[in-house]
Scaffold this active site. Structure first.
Site, mmCIF file in Angstrom:
data_model
loop_
_atom_site.group_PDB
_atom_site.id
_atom_site.type_symbol
_atom_site.label_atom_id
_atom_site.label_comp_id
_atom_site.label_asym_id
_atom_site.label_seq_id
_atom_site.Cartn_x
_atom_site.Cartn_y
_atom_site.Cartn_z
ATOM 1 N N GLU A 91 67.769 -75.571 26.721
ATOM 2 C CA GLU A 91 66.367 -75.746 26.314
ATOM 3 C C GLU A 91 66.134 -77.161 25.823
ATOM 4 O O GLU A 91 66.944 -77.697 25.065
ATOM 5 C CB GLU A 91 66.028 -74.737 25.206
ATOM 6 N N GLY B 166 51.066 -68.199 28.812
ATOM 7 C CA GLY B 166 51.280 -69.049 27.639
ATOM 8 C C GLY B 166 52.370 -68.549 26.721
ATOM 9 O O GLY B 166 52.330 -68.802 25.523
ATOM 10 N N SER C 9 52.342 -70.486 34.618
ATOM 11 C CA SER C 9 51.713 -71.634 35.289
ATOM 12 C C SER C 9 52.493 -72.030 36.548
ATOM 13 O O SER C 9 51.896 -72.198 37.620
ATOM 14 C CB SER C 9 51.561 -72.822 34.340
ATOM 15 N N ASP D 212 60.660 -75.331 35.565
ATOM 16 C CA ASP D 212 59.860 -74.137 35.814
ATOM 17 C C ASP D 212 59.594 -73.945 37.302
ATOM 18 O O ASP D 212 59.829 -72.881 37.868
ATOM 19 C CB ASP D 212 58.517 -74.224 35.081
#
Ligand code: ADP
Ligand code: MG
Length: 395
Positions: free
Chosen positions: A33, A132, A138, A182
């Site tokens: 991360e 979100g 997204s 992503d």
């Protein structure tokens, strides 16, 4: 699902003959991360939940977009000419959800795929991932839009290039400065596998996600990531500054180039204590991610779980991107029976944790963690048992 999408399409657009239905997954990052913009590794997997799209080409140059997730916005209109004339971070943006798919079409236009895109489309979207929350709805809707365009306009583009194109759309059209993880995880997803990705070279390798009697449980804190964007940018510049200082004593391109030992030898040149901790997270998290990949290849899920916990602690103490909600979910999780690993996932501050839990303990896990979370924060968490899934496809 296909019939549902076709029915909704008909309700909205009054026809559904010749309509095709597609899917693109969401993703969860298992470990690695805040390493993606530091030249390090990430280790996400695509999910079986994601975004569906029903679409058909039109004979004119009009685009119509509708989302079952935003019915109050109604049908959103655009046109080929509007998309062609838009610039980077253009004022043509609608500041609405449709910027995501429109941005993808705009990105196609800017990469000379345009002769193929010669007419508009009617599209209806439906997502079964929370927006979100760090599961990348997204990237899911962006990759889906690109895949639909590839299929319906017959555009010759690889899935890897779709991930780059859609990242470009999110960066330059929507205006979110995201890394490549992503879109890559969504576009390149493979069932029962996680993707070990080097974010500076885009070299990648699949690792079997052989969980046997264990489940991946997502806990959604339902806390929106209010401050997220400014803090995210702050972390990015802190790491850039730490890198600049390290580069005065060692020849590296990114923090991801450093081993733990090299970092410890040279860290004093960074001087400021806060910057040292930020850089330490980037370096150590990258090394943990490499170890997690090796552990999974050896089927050592225990080790994998320990690394997940270390990752959360580093994000909490050194990188400081967790906050009460995610920490409560994490701390409650690691006390429960049958928990192999737990950590926050996504950018932080709000959103979700990812947990690996023995199948027979999942019920008690959700109940207990949910109760503790509510007692401590006054908010309710949602839990989803998820499976790793494939990249985009036509149903
Ligand atoms: P995340 O990617 O973590 O879910 P983001 O804020 O990056 O969160 O993206 C969420 C946004 O993406 C939504 O607010 C919306 O604008 C768009 N979006 C995602 N899924 C859909 C959908 N099914 N329909 C319409 N818009 C969507
Ligand atoms: Mg996102």
């Amino acid at each position: 699902m296909k019939d549902k999408l076709l029915k909704w399409f008909k309700d909205v657009y009054n026809y559904n003959d010749g309509v095709q239905v597609y899917f693109a997954p969401g993703r969860v990052n298992l470990i690695g991360e805040h390493t993606d913009y530091n030249g390090g590794h990430v280790f996400p997997c695509a999910l079986e939940i994601g975004t569906y799209g029903a679409a058909r080409l039109r004979s004119d140059r009009i685009f119509r977009f509708y989302s079952m997730n935003f019915p109050e916005k109604g049908i959103i209109y655009s046109s080929l000419d509007e998309i062609l004339s838009a610039g980077v971070l253009s004022s043509n943006r609608k500041n609405a959800w449709a910027d995501y798919p429109i941005g993808v079409l705009w990105a196609f236009a800017r990469h000379s795929f345009m002769p193929k895109i010669d007419r508009g489309m009617d599209i209806l979207f439906f997502g079964d991932i929370p927006n979100g929350s760090g599961l990348s709805s997204s990237a899911s809707i962006e990759v889906l839009m690109a895949y639909i365009a590839k299929d319906l306009y017959d555009i010759d583009i690889s899935l890897k290039d779709i991930s780059l194109l859609t990242q470009y759309a999110e960066n330059k059209y929507v205006g979110v400065n995201c890394g490549i993880m992503d879109q890559f995880a969504v576009a390149m997803g493979k069932k029962d596998h996680a993707i070990f990705l080097n974010t500076s070279t885009l070299e990648y390798e699949y690792a079997p996600l052989n969980l046997k009697n264990k489940k991946i449980i997502i806990a959604n804190s339902n806390k929106k990531r209010g401050l997220n964007e400014s803090k995210y940018n702050e972390r990015r510049s802190e790491c850039e500054e730490a890198l600049r200082r390290l580069q005065t004593v060692i020849n590296i391109k990114t923090l991801g180039d450093l081993s733990r030992e090299e970092f410890e030898t040279h860290k004093d040149v960074i001087k400021e204590e806060t910057l040292i901790r930020r850089a330490k997270h980037a370096v150590y998290e990258n090394q943990r991610t490499k170890e997690a990949f090796e552990a999974l290849k050896k089927d050592d899920i225990k080790k994998f779980g320990l690394l997940m916990k270390e990752s959360h602690i580093s994000l909490r103490d050194d990188y400081e991107v967790t906050g009460l909600n995610l920490d409560t979910l994490f701390e409650a999780a690691i006390l429960q029976d049958g928990v192999i690993g737990a950590r926050m996932t996504g950018a932080g501050f709000g959103g979700c944790t990812v947990n690996i839990v023995d199948e027979e303990c999942v019920g008690a896990f959700m109940e207990n963690v949910g109760r503790i979370y509510e007692e401590k924060t006054g908010m309710k968490a949602d839990f989803y048992a998820v499976k790793s899934g494939d990249g985009p496809y036509r149903l």
